[in-house]
Enzyme design. Structure first.
Site, PDB file in Angstrom:
ATOM      1  N   ASN A 155       0.846  -1.202   0.000  1.00  0.00           N
ATOM      2  CA  ASN A 155       0.000   0.000   0.000  1.00  0.00           C
ATOM      3  C   ASN A 155       0.879   1.249   0.000  1.00  0.00           C
ATOM      4  OD1 ASN A 155      -2.223  -1.829   0.716  1.00  0.00           O
ATOM      5  ND2 ASN A 155      -1.138  -1.900   2.668  1.00  0.00           N
ATOM      6  N   HIS A 187      11.336  -5.561  -0.978  1.00  0.00           N
ATOM      7  CA  HIS A 187      10.340  -5.922  -2.002  1.00  0.00           C
ATOM      8  C   HIS A 187       9.195  -4.908  -2.013  1.00  0.00           C
ATOM      9  CE1 HIS A 187       7.756  -8.961  -4.201  1.00  0.00           C
ATOM     10  NE2 HIS A 187       6.814  -8.203  -3.656  1.00  0.00           N
ATOM     11  N   GLU A 188       8.629  -4.653  -0.846  1.00  0.00           N
ATOM     12  CA  GLU A 188       7.474  -3.751  -0.794  1.00  0.00           C
ATOM     13  C   GLU A 188       7.882  -2.322  -1.149  1.00  0.00           C
ATOM     14  OE1 GLU A 188       4.923  -5.359  -0.853  1.00  0.00           O
ATOM     15  OE2 GLU A 188       5.621  -7.231   0.062  1.00  0.00           O
ATOM     16  N   HIS A 245       8.092  -1.844  -4.820  1.00  0.00           N
ATOM     17  CA  HIS A 245       6.752  -1.632  -5.378  1.00  0.00           C
ATOM     18  C   HIS A 245       6.307  -0.172  -5.311  1.00  0.00           C
ATOM     19  CE1 HIS A 245       5.185  -5.566  -6.268  1.00  0.00           C
ATOM     20  NE2 HIS A 245       5.171  -6.011  -5.035  1.00  0.00           N
TER      21      HIS A 245
HETATM   22  N1  BES Z   1       1.415  -7.502  -3.501  1.00  0.00           N
HETATM   23  C1  BES Z   1       1.868  -8.565  -2.700  1.00  0.00           C
HETATM   24  C2  BES Z   1       0.905  -9.017  -1.646  1.00  0.00           C
HETATM   25  C3  BES Z   1      -0.357  -9.672  -2.168  1.00  0.00           C
HETATM   26  C4  BES Z   1      -0.285 -10.800  -2.923  1.00  0.00           C
HETATM   27  C5  BES Z   1      -1.575  -9.172  -1.879  1.00  0.00           C
HETATM   28  C6  BES Z   1      -1.444 -11.383  -3.412  1.00  0.00           C
HETATM   29  C7  BES Z   1      -2.725  -9.767  -2.350  1.00  0.00           C
HETATM   30  C8  BES Z   1      -2.656 -10.883  -3.126  1.00  0.00           C
HETATM   31  C9  BES Z   1       3.175  -8.201  -1.986  1.00  0.00           C
HETATM   32  O1  BES Z   1       3.955  -7.256  -2.619  1.00  0.00           O
HETATM   33  C10 BES Z   1       3.991  -9.444  -1.969  1.00  0.00           C
HETATM   34  O2  BES Z   1       4.451  -9.835  -2.998  1.00  0.00           O
HETATM   35  N2  BES Z   1       4.145 -10.048  -0.808  1.00  0.00           N
HETATM   36  C11 BES Z   1       4.843 -11.291  -0.662  1.00  0.00           C
HETATM   37  C12 BES Z   1       6.082 -11.102   0.122  1.00  0.00           C
HETATM   38  C13 BES Z   1       7.209 -10.762  -0.767  1.00  0.00           C
HETATM   39  C14 BES Z   1       8.441 -10.405  -0.008  1.00  0.00           C
HETATM   40  C15 BES Z   1       7.544 -11.874  -1.723  1.00  0.00           C
HETATM   41  C16 BES Z   1       3.948 -12.236   0.073  1.00  0.00           C
HETATM   42  O3  BES Z   1       3.004 -11.758   0.685  1.00  0.00           O
HETATM   43  O4  BES Z   1       4.195 -13.431   0.043  1.00  0.00           O
HETATM   44 ZN    ZN Z   2       4.967  -7.948  -4.282  1.00  0.00          ZN
END
Ligand code: BES
Ligand code: ZN
Length: 845
Positions: free
Chosen positions: A256, A288-289, A292
């Site tokens: 977010n 990672h975040e 984004h």
């Molecule tokens: N955008 C994703 C989170 C997400 C994924 C929200 C699917 C809703 C549906 C976030 O950026 C992400 O990729 N999170 C990963 C962790 C990341 C370090 C690989 C996760 O949640 O596994």
């Molecule tokens: Zn992600």
């Protein structure tokens, strides 16, 4: 099939959001006012689980119909024009970890909650009516009211402007997609700092945690933002970047804009007792975040089919940035090669897998493409190839152009290739389409033919059965001898082998550094040459050798039996990643032995032989003089020694337990899980398990909780295991966010396998209700397949899951997992005898 997107009916420009949350009554109430342009007479706006009280346009009531199946409200405006639409609604506040939801925690025995949000992919529509599509970017002004009491903190994407009559007003956002809106409130503690350009950086968590657990994240977040501003040559565009740890969180973290949310294990760390892996994990999640915030937030994919533009990029940037911030951690080798690369190579080898770029429409299908092995791991591998082909300077130049062109807007994959083309002469789009639009990857067979020529051939690689349909890739070869940069044809004649070998002066190898997404099958001559030099290879190349051989065995291109005699060559390695690859190869042999058989005894003895020397050298306790590698080798070796039943290791582990009995969390974090597992397995009593469960319930440190879970689920006592499974649905003990790990751990325990499998089949409806509609849901199926490898389980799996194949979001997963189990079952049947024979030979030597 083309499906009409709601954005084609209405272009929102600005939202005024008024949201009122009542925790006591578990209700949400709101008014959303959207100014925008109606493209059609009837506009479509998303809603889910909302009760719509009224819709007005410019003060006049307008006719509307609610279509729950389409998750929509159809509003009849009667004309196309710039307009203002006001929607009044209410909704229940539920514990689904989607939309607006409570997170529960306990401080000093008192139960509390924080309210937070999770809108990606399609849950903003559960919080307020909106055109909930990534392309429908708009500005948002949030006003938030709740049953507030003294001492609560309220945060959102943007800074608060004022509080009036108990309503918190936040600054208008920049132009952004609805799935990135976030807010939260509750009793929070925080730590703050600033980047050198004055962006406020903060970490927030519940007061159940020690303040020092926030420090590591704060430092990484600040430096990562500074790194990205420099790397992307584009400033972070918001006044703040908040990182919030939520006690209940379905994914790992969520980007977010300005208010990133995390599960606690993905951000909080005890700086005085954390392992290198934990630090690398937390740092890469944060990185990672934050990646984004540019790739995803500033420039967003136009539609979910290009999800890779978000996730593949963020996944690669995790490693680019953490490697720049903490070069000593060697995250490319220690993390990327160890977890992402094998995840991608394994999953992408199963026939039926999706491509990285994939058409999707239905919300459940959108969730299902967040496949960590494909859109993340394989996707990042695609971009690692791009980075290697272009070099960092050209990549950064191209990215700068991309951000300048598309900031605050949307883009497609081709927009990225167009931008990168401004910085390179390569036809990068053409090369990359072969990788992004096709599922799978090639195995390159290298052989010396009858004329002494070195011939390379590419062919799709399948683990198990696969249908050859003539796919070809543009493969960056990364050869260590004279060869073209890219191999696009099916076959390549590289000329006289003896000449090439003489000129190179070393064994010939392809995909050096393991940075391209393919594996190599060397013929006998070439392989023997490599094995003769194996000690001179870099750790990553040794790891690659073991990984590729394991895959080739799964693909029936070699026999597992050929791998067994090679393993002792790696046992004395002082590289953490080689030792990791070695024992993961050894662990893959476990499926060939039946519990309590002579074969199992042999495998244990073989494992003992491979681990005993290092275990003796390293012991249980970390020493001042340990290298970074030694610190990481130790737990791997101990884990192997425990499997092997090494009596000295078992006894010494027990002593550490006894010494720390009063305060188990104090045990050094890298060996803590094994101390606890050893105790639960080898010094078992029901009281011990009960104590560990109690401790789990009150523990706050997420890593300590993981260790306790691993220990509890390793008990060999059926009664304990039954009790554990009975607790699966008791969220006072096991939070829904952690259930998948519990389930998989019990399922992987031979004594618990049947119990866990019976549970999931009996409780599927409950699971669907509790976790369903969530990205985590299908992973219950994935991990089930991971644990199974017999024809009997395959049949039960098919009987249970096949009828669910038409359910949105489940079909592909079920098909693939069926194949995964079938492949293993075939392999075991075919190879069991020879593998066990080789293990026997290896130990008698
Ligand atoms: N955008 C994703 C989170 C997400 C994924 C929200 C699917 C809703 C549906 C976030 O950026 C992400 O990729 N999170 C990963 C962790 C990341 C370090 C690989 C996760 O949640 O596994
Ligand atoms: Zn992600």
């Amino acid at each position: 099939m083309t499906v009409k997107h709601f954005y084609e009916t209405f272009h929102p420009g600005h939202y005024d959001l008024y949201i009122e949350v009542n925790r006591e009554q578990k209700t949400i109430k709101g008014t959303t006012t959207i100014t925008g342009e109606a493209i059609e007479d009837s506009i479509m706006v998303n809603q889910k689980y909302l009760t719509i009280a009224s819709v007005t346009s410019e003060g006049q009531e307008v006719p509307f119909t609610v279509d729950d199946e389409k998750e929509a409200i159809k509003i009849d405006l009667g004309k196309t024009s710039k307009t203002e639409v006001e929607i009044k609604y209410s909704a229940p506040l539920t514990d689904t970890m989607m939309g607006i939801y409570p997170s529960y925690y306990t401080v000093d025995g008192v139960k509390k909650q924080i309210i937070g949000t999770q809108f990606e992919t399609t849950s903003a529509r559960q919080a307020f009516p909106c055109v909930d599509e990534p392309e429908a970017k708009a500005t948002f002004s949030l006003a938030l009211k709740y049953d507030e009491h003294e001492g609560e903190t309220t945060i959102a994407n943007m800074p608060e402007i004022k509080v009036e009559d108990g309503v918190h007003y936040f600054e208008k956002t920049v132009r952004m997609s609805s799935y990135l809106i976030a807010f939260a409130f509750g009793e929070l503690q925080s730590k703050m700092t600033e980047t050198k350009d004055g962006v406020k950086v903060g970490v927030f968590a519940t007061k159940a945690h020690q303040a020092k657990e926030l420090d590591f994240a704060l430092d990484i977040a600040k430096r990562a933002i500074e790194f990205y501003e420099e790397f992307y040559q584009t400033k972070y565009p918001l006044p703040h970047s908040w990182q919030l740890a939520l006690p209940d969180f379905s994914a790992g973290a969520m980007e977010n804009w300005g208010l990133i949310t995390y599960r606690e294990a993905a951000i909080l760390l005890d700086p005085d007792n954390a392992t290198a892996d934990q630090k690398a994990y937390v740092a890469t999640v944060i990185a990672h975040e934050l990646a984004h915030q540019w790739f995803g937030d500033l420039v967003t994919m136009k539609w979910w089919d290009d999800l890779w533009l978000n996730e593949s990029f963020a996944n690669m940037m995790e490693y680019v940035s953490v490697d720049a911030l903490e070069p000593e951690w060697h995250v490319w080798d220690n993390t990327y090669q160890v977890s992402e690369v094998p995840a991608a190579l394994n999953r992408d080898a199963t026939d039926g897998v999706q491509s990285v770029h994939v058409e999707v429409e239905h919300p459940a299908d959108i969730d299902s493409i967040f496949d960590s092995a494909i859109v993340y791991a394989k996707g990042s591998r695609m971009l690692v190839m791009v980075r290697a082909l272009l070099g960092d300077d050209a990549l950064r130049k191209g990215l700068k152009y991309y951000f300048d062109q598309h900031k605050f807007g949307n883009a497609t994959g081709d927009d990225l290739w167009d931008a990168l083309s401004t910085a390179t002469d390569l036809d990068i789009g053409k090369i990359m389409h072969t990788w992004l639009d096709q599922p799978g990857y090639p195995v390159v067979s290298a052989k010396v033919d009858a004329n002494g020529h070195l011939i390379l051939t590419q062919k799709q690689f399948f683990a198990g059965e696969g249908k050859e349909v003539g796919r070809k890739w543009a493969i960056p070869l990364n050869a260590n001898f004279v060869a073209p940069q890219i191999m696009s044809d099916r076959e390549l004649d590289l000329g006289d082998y003896s000449d090439l070998r003489a000129k190179a002066g070393h064994a010939l190898r392809l995909n050096v550094g393991n940075s391209s997404h393919f594996i190599v099958n060397y013929d006998e001559t070439l392989m023997a040459d490599i094995i003769a030099e194996v000690d001179d290879l870099k750790p990553v190349d040794q790891l690659q050798l073991l990984q590729d051989l394991g895959l080739l065995a799964q693909g029936n291109q070699i026999s597992y039996a050929e791998i067994v005699p090679l393993l002792p060559k790696f046992a004395d390695s002082d590289s953490n990643i080689v030792i990791g690859a070695l024992f993961s190869a050894v662990a893959s042999l476990r499926k060939f032995v039946t519990p309590d058989s002579d074969e199992e005894k042999n495998l244990k003895q073989f494992t003992d032989q491979l681990s005993s020397k290092q275990v003796e050298r390293l012991g249980w306790e970390a020493k001042e003089t340990d290298t970074a590698d030694e610190l990481q080798i130790r737990p791997t070796e101990l884990s192997a020694a425990l499997y092997a039943g090494n009596p000295a290791v078992i006894k010494a582990g027990h002593q550490i337990f006894v010494q720390n009995e009063a305060d188990l969390i104090k045990i050094e974090a890298s060996v803590r899980p094994y101390v606890l597992i050893n105790e639960a397995k080898n010094y078992h009593s029901s009281e011990l398990i009960e104590r560990l469960v109690k401790e789990y319930q009150t523990a706050v440190d997420p890593y300590f909780k993981q260790d306790l879970m691993a220990a509890i689920t390793s008990t060999q006592d059926k009664e304990d295991l039954k009790q554990i499974v009975d607790n699966f649905e008791n969220n006072d003990i096991i939070k829904p966010q952690d259930l998948r790990s519990w389930y998989f751990s019990v399922l992987s325990n031979k004594q618990g396998e049947q119990l866990a499998w019976d549970w999931i089949r009996a409780e599927w409806a409950w699971l669907e209700k509790t976790i369903g509609g969530d990205m985590e849901f299908t992973s219950f199926i994935t991990v089930t397949a991971k644990a199974f490898h017999t024809p009997a389980r395959l049949e039960e799996f098919t009987t249970f899951f096949e009828p669910k194949i038409d359910q949105p979001g489940l079909g592909r997963e079920i098909q693939m997992d069926t194949k995964v189990i079938a492949t293993k079952a075939d392999l075991v049947t075919k190879e069991q005898a020879v593998v066990n024979q080789k293990i026997k030979e290896a130990i008698t030597k």
